[in-house]
Design a protein around this motif. Structure first.
Motif, PDB file in Angstrom:
ATOM      1  N   ALA A  11      -8.025   5.596   4.868  1.00 42.69           N
ATOM      2  CA  ALA A  11      -7.807   6.664   4.182  1.00 42.69           C
ATOM      3  C   ALA A  11      -6.192   7.142   4.289  1.00 42.69           C
ATOM      4  O   ALA A  11      -5.742   7.372   5.463  1.00 42.69           O
ATOM      5  CB  ALA A  11      -8.750   7.870   4.708  1.00 42.69           C
ATOM      6  N   PRO A  12      -5.382   7.164   3.356  1.00 43.33           N
ATOM      7  CA  PRO A  12      -4.059   7.523   3.720  1.00 43.33           C
ATOM      8  C   PRO A  12      -4.057   9.103   3.670  1.00 43.33           C
ATOM      9  O   PRO A  12      -4.280   9.744   2.744  1.00 43.33           O
ATOM     10  CB  PRO A  12      -3.355   6.729   2.532  1.00 43.33           C
ATOM     11  N   GLU A  13      -3.301   9.537   4.443  1.00 46.49           N
ATOM     12  CA  GLU A  13      -3.085  10.967   4.441  1.00 46.49           C
ATOM     13  C   GLU A  13      -1.693  11.098   4.632  1.00 46.49           C
ATOM     14  O   GLU A  13      -0.860  10.363   5.058  1.00 46.49           O
ATOM     15  CB  GLU A  13      -3.756  11.670   5.650  1.00 46.49           C
ATOM     16  N   GLY A  14      -1.292  12.425   4.927  1.00 46.76           N
ATOM     17  CA  GLY A  14       0.186  12.764   5.375  1.00 46.76           C
ATOM     18  C   GLY A  14       1.124  12.864   4.043  1.00 46.76           C
ATOM     19  O   GLY A  14       0.809  12.713   3.086  1.00 46.76           O
ATOM     20  N   ALA A  44      10.572   1.828  -6.038  1.00 46.28           N
ATOM     21  CA  ALA A  44      10.484   2.636  -4.832  1.00 46.28           C
ATOM     22  C   ALA A  44      10.894   4.094  -5.235  1.00 46.28           C
ATOM     23  O   ALA A  44      10.313   4.830  -4.811  1.00 46.28           O
ATOM     24  CB  ALA A  44      11.120   1.996  -3.521  1.00 46.28           C
ATOM     25  N   ARG A  45      11.950   4.066  -5.880  1.00 42.87           N
ATOM     26  CA  ARG A  45      12.382   5.610  -6.176  1.00 42.87           C
ATOM     27  C   ARG A  45      11.479   6.205  -7.039  1.00 42.87           C
ATOM     28  O   ARG A  45      11.102   7.231  -6.765  1.00 42.87           O
ATOM     29  CB  ARG A  45      13.841   5.486  -6.989  1.00 42.87           C
ATOM     30  N   GLU A  46      10.806   5.666  -7.847  1.00 44.59           N
ATOM     31  CA  GLU A  46       9.831   6.186  -8.762  1.00 44.59           C
ATOM     32  C   GLU A  46       8.627   6.465  -8.114  1.00 44.59           C
ATOM     33  O   GLU A  46       8.191   7.726  -8.318  1.00 44.59           O
ATOM     34  CB  GLU A  46       9.459   4.933  -9.932  1.00 44.59           C
ATOM     35  N   LEU A  47       8.258   5.619  -7.259  1.00 43.60           N
ATOM     36  CA  LEU A  47       6.974   5.876  -6.466  1.00 43.60           C
ATOM     37  C   LEU A  47       7.188   6.936  -5.314  1.00 43.60           C
ATOM     38  O   LEU A  47       6.239   7.581  -5.026  1.00 43.60           O
ATOM     39  CB  LEU A  47       6.715   4.680  -5.746  1.00 43.60           C
ATOM     40  N   ALA A  48       8.415   7.022  -5.067  1.00 45.74           N
ATOM     41  CA  ALA A  48       8.522   8.239  -4.027  1.00 45.74           C
ATOM     42  C   ALA A  48       8.041   9.440  -4.532  1.00 45.74           C
ATOM     43  O   ALA A  48       7.787  10.648  -3.833  1.00 45.74           O
ATOM     44  CB  ALA A  48       9.940   8.579  -3.615  1.00 45.74           C
ATOM     45  N   ALA A  49       8.064   9.834  -5.688  1.00 49.11           N
ATOM     46  CA  ALA A  49       7.628  10.880  -6.459  1.00 49.11           C
ATOM     47  C   ALA A  49       6.172  11.258  -6.413  1.00 49.11           C
ATOM     48  O   ALA A  49       5.488  12.366  -6.634  1.00 49.11           O
ATOM     49  CB  ALA A  49       8.152  11.157  -7.975  1.00 49.11           C
ATOM     50  N   PHE A  50       5.449  10.213  -6.115  1.00 49.72           N
ATOM     51  CA  PHE A  50       3.923  10.427  -5.987  1.00 49.72           C
ATOM     52  C   PHE A  50       3.254  10.625  -4.633  1.00 49.72           C
ATOM     53  O   PHE A  50       3.981  10.721  -3.371  1.00 49.72           O
ATOM     54  CB  PHE A  50       3.191   9.199  -6.402  1.00 49.72           C
ATOM     55  N   SER A  51       2.126  10.993  -4.630  1.00 48.22           N
ATOM     56  CA  SER A  51       1.586  11.462  -3.352  1.00 48.22           C
ATOM     57  C   SER A  51       1.453  10.373  -2.446  1.00 48.22           C
ATOM     58  O   SER A  51       1.262   8.985  -2.919  1.00 48.22           O
ATOM     59  CB  SER A  51       0.098  12.169  -3.619  1.00 48.22           C
ATOM     60  N   ALA A  53      -1.456   9.219  -0.927  1.00 52.28           N
ATOM     61  CA  ALA A  53      -2.646   8.423  -1.189  1.00 52.28           C
ATOM     62  C   ALA A  53      -2.165   7.297  -2.291  1.00 52.28           C
ATOM     63  O   ALA A  53      -2.601   6.324  -2.406  1.00 52.28           O
ATOM     64  CB  ALA A  53      -3.607   9.259  -1.795  1.00 52.28           C
ATOM     65  N   GLU A  54      -1.688   7.799  -3.368  1.00 53.15           N
ATOM     66  CA  GLU A  54      -1.122   6.828  -4.554  1.00 53.15           C
ATOM     67  C   GLU A  54      -0.054   5.892  -4.248  1.00 53.15           C
ATOM     68  O   GLU A  54      -0.360   4.815  -4.385  1.00 53.15           O
ATOM     69  CB  GLU A  54      -0.485   7.862  -5.697  1.00 53.15           C
ATOM     70  N   GLN A  55       0.526   6.258  -3.110  1.00 53.89           N
ATOM     71  CA  GLN A  55       1.750   5.479  -2.849  1.00 53.89           C
ATOM     72  C   GLN A  55       0.906   4.221  -2.110  1.00 53.89           C
ATOM     73  O   GLN A  55       1.172   3.022  -2.269  1.00 53.89           O
ATOM     74  CB  GLN A  55       2.561   5.914  -1.882  1.00 53.89           C
ATOM     75  N   GLU A  56      -0.009   4.542  -1.146  1.00 52.71           N
ATOM     76  CA  GLU A  56      -0.358   3.689  -0.328  1.00 52.71           C
ATOM     77  C   GLU A  56      -1.517   2.720  -1.139  1.00 52.71           C
ATOM     78  O   GLU A  56      -1.780   1.529  -1.073  1.00 52.71           O
ATOM     79  CB  GLU A  56      -1.454   4.360   0.609  1.00 52.71           C
ATOM     80  N   LEU A  57      -2.086   3.230  -2.436  1.00 53.06           N
ATOM     81  CA  LEU A  57      -2.736   2.451  -3.243  1.00 53.06           C
ATOM     82  C   LEU A  57      -1.962   1.437  -3.698  1.00 53.06           C
ATOM     83  O   LEU A  57      -2.340   0.084  -3.925  1.00 53.06           O
ATOM     84  CB  LEU A  57      -3.204   3.287  -4.425  1.00 53.06           C
ATOM     85  N   VAL A  58      -0.748   1.874  -4.317  1.00 52.87           N
ATOM     86  CA  VAL A  58       0.152   0.635  -4.905  1.00 52.87           C
ATOM     87  C   VAL A  58       0.583  -0.211  -3.809  1.00 52.87           C
ATOM     88  O   VAL A  58       0.408  -1.511  -4.049  1.00 52.87           O
ATOM     89  CB  VAL A  58       1.318   1.513  -5.487  1.00 52.87           C
ATOM     90  N   LEU A  59       0.961   0.316  -2.616  1.00 52.53           N
ATOM     91  CA  LEU A  59       1.526  -0.669  -1.562  1.00 52.53           C
ATOM     92  C   LEU A  59       0.221  -1.582  -1.248  1.00 52.53           C
ATOM     93  O   LEU A  59       0.579  -2.931  -0.939  1.00 52.53           O
ATOM     94  CB  LEU A  59       1.776   0.063  -0.164  1.00 52.53           C
ATOM     95  N   ARG A  60      -1.041  -1.172  -1.049  1.00 50.01           N
ATOM     96  CA  ARG A  60      -2.069  -2.077  -0.828  1.00 50.01           C
ATOM     97  C   ARG A  60      -2.197  -3.113  -1.886  1.00 50.01           C
ATOM     98  O   ARG A  60      -2.528  -4.202  -1.269  1.00 50.01           O
ATOM     99  CB  ARG A  60      -3.426  -1.228  -0.831  1.00 50.01           C
ATOM    100  N   TRP A  61      -2.219  -2.794  -3.127  1.00 49.93           N
ATOM    101  CA  TRP A  61      -2.288  -3.612  -4.183  1.00 49.93           C
ATOM    102  C   TRP A  61      -1.178  -4.702  -4.305  1.00 49.93           C
ATOM    103  O   TRP A  61      -1.293  -5.863  -4.700  1.00 49.93           O
ATOM    104  CB  TRP A  61      -2.466  -3.068  -5.448  1.00 49.93           C
ATOM    105  N   VAL A  62       0.071  -4.238  -3.760  1.00 54.06           N
ATOM    106  CA  VAL A  62       1.021  -5.324  -3.842  1.00 54.06           C
ATOM    107  C   VAL A  62       0.865  -6.214  -2.942  1.00 54.06           C
ATOM    108  O   VAL A  62       1.093  -7.215  -3.251  1.00 54.06           O
ATOM    109  CB  VAL A  62       2.524  -4.415  -3.383  1.00 54.06           C
ATOM    110  N   ALA A  63       0.317  -5.930  -1.714  1.00 56.44           N
ATOM    111  CA  ALA A  63       0.014  -6.998  -0.681  1.00 56.44           C
ATOM    112  C   ALA A  63      -1.051  -7.971  -1.160  1.00 56.44           C
ATOM    113  O   ALA A  63      -0.834  -9.165  -0.995  1.00 56.44           O
ATOM    114  CB  ALA A  63      -0.546  -6.115   0.621  1.00 56.44           C
ATOM    115  N   VAL A  64      -1.922  -7.268  -1.859  1.00 58.05           N
ATOM    116  CA  VAL A  64      -3.045  -8.247  -2.423  1.00 58.05           C
ATOM    117  C   VAL A  64      -2.463  -9.251  -3.615  1.00 58.05           C
ATOM    118  O   VAL A  64      -2.802 -10.418  -3.599  1.00 58.05           O
ATOM    119  CB  VAL A  64      -4.103  -7.469  -3.047  1.00 58.05           C
ATOM    120  N   LEU A  65      -1.790  -8.699  -4.348  1.00 56.51           N
ATOM    121  CA  LEU A  65      -1.127  -9.516  -5.356  1.00 56.51           C
ATOM    122  C   LEU A  65      -0.233 -10.452  -4.760  1.00 56.51           C
ATOM    123  O   LEU A  65      -0.124 -11.498  -5.340  1.00 56.51           O
ATOM    124  CB  LEU A  65      -0.489  -8.322  -6.409  1.00 56.51           C
ATOM    125  N   ALA A  66       0.599 -10.026  -4.080  1.00 53.83           N
ATOM    126  CA  ALA A  66       1.625 -11.007  -3.212  1.00 53.83           C
ATOM    127  C   ALA A  66       0.873 -12.095  -2.837  1.00 53.83           C
ATOM    128  O   ALA A  66       1.492 -13.226  -3.069  1.00 53.83           O
ATOM    129  CB  ALA A  66       2.377 -10.121  -2.457  1.00 53.83           C
TER     130      ALA A  66
END
Ligand SMILES: Nc1ncnc2c1ncn2[C@@H]1O[C@H](COP(=O)(O)OP(=O)(O)OP(=O)(O)O)[C@@H](O)[C@H]1O
Ligand SMILES: [Mg+2]
Lengths: 716, 270
Positions: A11-14, A44-51, A53-66
């Motif tokens: 659960a990503p917070e903060g 990265a610049r675009e993603l900085a604007a998101f919460s 939780a949303e950022q972590e979702l993206v990063l998690r999937w980046v890891a999976v896809l990579a």
């Protein structure tokens, strides 16, 4: 049961991450595809604007896809901001998963294309929420048209309804009518009309040939005229379906077509009217009459696609039919077809009147003048060829000569989807289907499974366990011994506790007729052969790490003690894996293996691995149980949570596949049962195993005792 | 109403049981009977095997004794046993022995369900010896020429464990049954139920639709028996689609998608 680390559960917070922080984390995974001109700075610049939780979702999937392909991960990272603006998190995950599926099946470029269609995907997702998705009804529709008869037709998603005579392409979502029932009627109308085209001769080869040169307008006119002709045929053959079409037309306020269409409809409604009549009319009208607007269940015809399918099929079916006939002749006559006699055309078709058939007749196959009942495949081929040509040309009935046997043989057709690159390949592996509830059918040979050995560890674990549970072991032994002796009464025994009245009466009768009196006059309580084979399937996913793994291993030690007392045949396998390409079953004890020191060391060596793709493990072990001869067969799963694997095998998908695998097991006469420590299991286990076929163990520390106890209850 | 007890050997079939021949099965059976050869009826469930036996019993004017085999059926259940009655021992013939004595037709339905050791007692009876060994009595019962042994077997859904042994099946003249041609099946449904021809024809079409699904999710399509049952419901006023659902679809499958598809098929047809 999630794996380590449970990706969805972290659960990503903060605070949101800064662009620099995101870029650093993206770089970790995307290194391979980045260069001085292509960096992760933009995304990265675009993603900085998101919460966060949303950022972590993206990063998690980046890891999976990579892990699959870095380029795919890069494309995802670039498109993710757009996706997050269009959809909620679940929508974004569905979009990525779909791309992963595409990657699995078709490779990188189609997968990237799938990602890029993010707008269309979001649109469909919205429509799906409002209407009825094809995936939900494709299974029913496919069976429905299969039942109607003729060549089997697949159902797939496309833009407008059309068919190439092998696949019905239907819109992925329908929301035209307000409710699901209404939208289902509309799907059914599309399906039945397209089926009618295939069955009642719209796409006969000679007609298609003429239509191809005639232009788009003639094709549209032809389709409209055929629609009228087929409506009349449906009214005769399937009046209920015709009534539904009329009801739909009323519900959707479809305006009737103006003259000259009603006049044409009258003409084409005649029982003897054929598609050739429609074609004549269409060619005559071209340039003079405008094609009418298609009704909501109709779409533009595609004669070119039909022609391509048709051509390939005719060639293929002619070859296959001739080969099958050669085999049939050989089988019937007990000899290879004699080329000299072949001149005499051994096979013939006799027409039999059948008003229900589209042509008004069906065929009976004759060999050397004698009617024969063709095997299923041959009958299917004949039907399909008649659908295409309206008859079976004579050259189709000439059995293939010896030289022709292999000419057309398909290379033992492997679906290209099944072949993938990488070291983890098919050699020595088992391929299993997987049920995709969304499509309503199996993905063929989808999972690659290997049997591996658990590395034995001799660290005194088993001895420690036995010592620690000394009391329990003793009581388990007693219980199981009682169970062993609890069985049926044996009648007609030479000695025993009680007199067998039936035997005595018979013996008395024997004696009275002067025959020897038997001494088998007693009833004895004794163990009857317990004809049970049980297979334990143990969760070795990452989430069992720690005390769950310890509890599992202890449970197995006690279980083996109990089973040895009982004398039932048993085997133990662990299961885990990562993605469908790497499903693993770990041999701990095979059926034919004694409970040896080696087995004990393997139990002790059980270590948490990766994820839990349950369906494939169940299917493989079902196959194993099928080979065992026993009156009662049990498949007991020890688990700690839901089916879960990271390539989309989670949620409903994983549960439905697991459920289907269990249905298959039951069909083989196997009783599945589940022992779990997942407290949320009551939400999904009844759906998987049925109400009485699972146990939730609330405390892990009770597991060692519970497993043996449950087994005792199950088999007494 | 009171139940009626019948002694099977006196039970001659008096009125002609309605049976529509599908091929030359009547002639073949008669020829087998005249040559004292036993007969094996193969075929899917509900295709008229039992009805055919009743018909042949009537035609040949022999009593028909039917035994439905199950996995507890022992050899004594077929042959007979001693019982004690009033201080005397009495031998009681089993159904097979009774059929042999009275020169009747013994029909062992679903023979593979019987235990393997039971199946072998019919072996001497089923070859040219035509005798039934009665071990307990130390006798061999010789079958009269009129006696006929028939067994049935559905090759469709037998497990490997329950296959008919070669040594058994090779003693029999085999008759293969299947669902009748559409026209014939329509007539059967009509005659059995008095349903109007138009509806009977649609029911047969419906059966064919379900048979198209065999192997694509159904183990078996609708049998003639199911059609007859659906027709009976329709004749008593149940609407056809509802009758098909209750009498056919639900009998064929529990799978929701399949049920839905079969339901749509009948809704399209009627
Ligand atoms: N050829 C036929 N002539 C008349 N009736 C028939 C015929 N075939 C089937 N039937 C009808 O079908 C019904 C079922 O047939 P029957 O009971 O003989 O089936 P079966 O083959 O013995 O099935 P099972 O293997 O399940 O015992 C009969 O009661 C009868 O109504
Ligand atoms: Mg029967």
């Amino acid at each position: 049961m999630a794996a380590v680390p449970p990706p969805a559960a972290r659960a990503p917070e903060g605070e949101p991450l800064s662009a620099a922080a995101i870029e650093a984390r993206l770089d970790e995974h995307l290194d391979l595809v980045l260069s001085s001109r292509r960096t992760a700075a933009g995304p990265a610049r675009e993603l900085a604007a998101f919460s966060r939780a949303e950022q972590e979702l993206v990063l998690r999937w980046v890891a999976v896809l990579a892990a699959a392909h870095a380029e795919l991960a890069y494309q995802f990272a670039s498109l993710a901001p757009r996706a997050l603006r269009l959809m909620d998190e679940a929508g974004v995950e569905a979009w990525v998963r779909q791309a992963m599926d595409t990657y699995d099946g078709a490779g990188l470029y189609p997968a990237v294309a799938a990602l890029r269609e993010v707008e269309a995907f979001a649109e469909r997702a919205r429509a799906r929420a409002a209407g009825l998705a094809l995936e939900e009804v494709a299974g029913v529709l496919e069976r429905y048209v299969r039942g109607l008869g003729g060549r089997p037709l697949k159902v797939e998603a496309g833009e407008a309804p059309w068919t190439d005579t092998e696949t019905l392409h239907l819109p992925p979502v329908l929301g035209v009518l307000g409710d699901r029932e209404g939208n289902f009627r509309l799907y059914k109308a599309m399906a039945v009309c397209l089926w009618a085209q295939c069955w009642f001769g719209t796409w006969r080869a000679p007609l298609v040939a003429r239509l191809r040169g005639a232009g788009a307008e003639a094709a549209a006119l032809y389709a409209a005229l055929e629609a009228l002709r087929l409506e009349a045929r449906l009214a005769r053959a399937l009046p209920g379906a015709r009534r539904e079409l009329d009801a739909l037309a009323a519900a959707l306020a479809v305006a009737p077509w103006p003259e000259p269409w009603p006049e044409a409809a009258r003409r084409l409604a005649a029982p003897e009217a054929t598609a050739a009549d429609s074609l004549e009319l269409a060619l005559a009208w071209a340039g003079r009459v405008a094609p009418p607007p298609p009704r909501p269940w109709e779409g533009p015809p595609r004669p070119e696609a039909v022609a391509a399918t048709l051509e390939a099929r005719l060639e293929r079916e002619r070859r296959t039919l001739r080969r099958e006939l050669a085999a049939l002749a050989e089988e019937q006559r007990g000899a290879v077809p004699d080329p000299v006699r072949l001149e005499a055309a051994p096979f013939a078709l006799e027409r039999i009147e059948d008003p229900a058939a589209p042509e008004g007749f069906t065929f009976r196959l004759e060999l050397d003048g004698q009617p024969i009942e063709p095997p299923e495949e041959v009958r299917g081929l004949l039907t399909s060829i008649v659908q295409d040509l309206g008859e079976i040309p004579e050259e189709y009935l000439v059995p293939a000569g010896p030289g022709e046997y292999d000419a057309g043989a398909q290379p033992a057709g492997r679906d290209p989807r099944d072949v993938w690159k990488g070291m983890y390949h098919e050699e020595g592996a088992h391929l299993h289907d997987e049920w995709d509830y969304r499509r309503g059918h199996y993905r063929k040979r989808w999972c690659v499974l290997r049997e591996l050995d658990v590395h034995p560890v001799r660290d005194g674990f088993v001895e420690r366990t036995l010592r620690r549970h000394r009391g329990l072991v003793a009581s388990l032994r007693r219980t199981f011994e009682a169970l062993r002796g609890e069985d049926r009464l044996l009648r007609r025994q030479p000695e025993g506790e009680e007199v067998d009245i039936d035997a005595l009466v018979e013996a008395y009768a024997d004696a009275a007729t002067g025959q020897e009196m038997t001494d088998r006059l007693f009833v004895r309580k004794r163990r009857e052969e317990r004809n049970i084979a049980v297979l334990f399937m143990v969760d070795m996913s990452g989430s069992t790490k720690g005390w769950i793994n310890d509890a599992e291993r202890e449970a197995l030690v006690l279980l083996c003690e109990s089973l040895e007392t009982l004398g039932d045949r048993y085997a133990i396998y662990g299961f885990s894996g990562m993605t469908r390409k790497r499903c693993e079953l770990y041999r701990i004890k095979r059926f034919d293996e004694p409970y040896s020191d080696e087995v004990r060391a393997r139990i002790s060596g059980i270590r948490p691995q990766d994820y839990t793709r349950m369906g494939v493990a169940i299917r493989h072990l079902t196959g194993m149980l099928r080979e065992v001869e026993a009156r009662t067969k049990l498949l007991v799963t020890l688990s700690d949570g839901k089916p879960d694997d990271f390539d989309g095998y989670r949620g409903t998908y994983g549960i439905e596949d697991t459920r289907m695998a269990l249905v298959e097991a039951r069909r083989e006469g196997i009783h599945p049962f589940c022992i779990t420590i997942d407290r949320e299991a009551r939400d999904y286990l009844p759906h998987l195993y049925g109400p009485a076929n699972y146990v939730v163990v609330d405390e892990v520390r009770k597991l060692p005792f519970k497993v043996s106890d449950v087994y005792r209850k199950l088999t007494s | 109403m009171t139940g009626q007890t019948l002694r099977p050997e006196e039970h001659f079939v008096e009125t002609e049981p309605y049976y529509e021949p599908v091929g030359d099965e009547i002639e073949v059976f008669e020829a087998a009977w005249r040559n004292q050869l036993p007969v094996l009826l193969k075929g899917p469930t509900g295709c008229g095997k039992t009805r055919f036996m009743e018909h042949m019993a009537w035609r040949l004017k022999r009593p028909l004794i039917t035994v439905s085999c199950h996995d507890d059926l022992t050899a004594s259940d077929l042959v007979g046993r001693f019982l004690v009655a009033g201080g005397e021992t009495v031998w009681v013939d089993g159904p097979l022995a009774r059929a042999v004595r009275c020169g009747g037709i013994c029909y062992l339905d679903e023979i593979v369900e019987a235990r393997k050791d039971t199946t072998v007692v019919i072996h001497p009876l089923a070859d040219d010896r035509r005798v039934l060994p009665m071990e307990k009595r130390g006798e061999l019962l010789k079958a009269p020429p009129e006696f006929c042994l028939a067994i049935s077997y559905n090759p469709g859904y037998q497990s490997v464990l329950k296959d008919l042994k070669q040594s058994t099946r090779q003693r029999f003249v085999a008759l293969e049954f299947d669902y009748p041609e559409p026209e014939l099946e329509r007539r059967i449904v009509e005659k059995e139920t008095g349903i109007e021809p138009e509806l009977a024809e649609r029911l047969v079409k419906f059966a064919h639709m379900t048979r198209n699904l065999k192997g694509s999710g159904l183990d078996e399509g609708a049998s003639t028996r199911l059609l007859v049952q659906a027709a009976k419901l329709i004749v008593s006023g149940i609407p056809p689609v509802a009758a098909c659902r209750a009498a056919v679809a639900q009998a064929l499958t529990d799978d929701p998608e399949m049920l839905a598809a079969i339901h749509e098929l009948s809704a399209s047809l009627f």
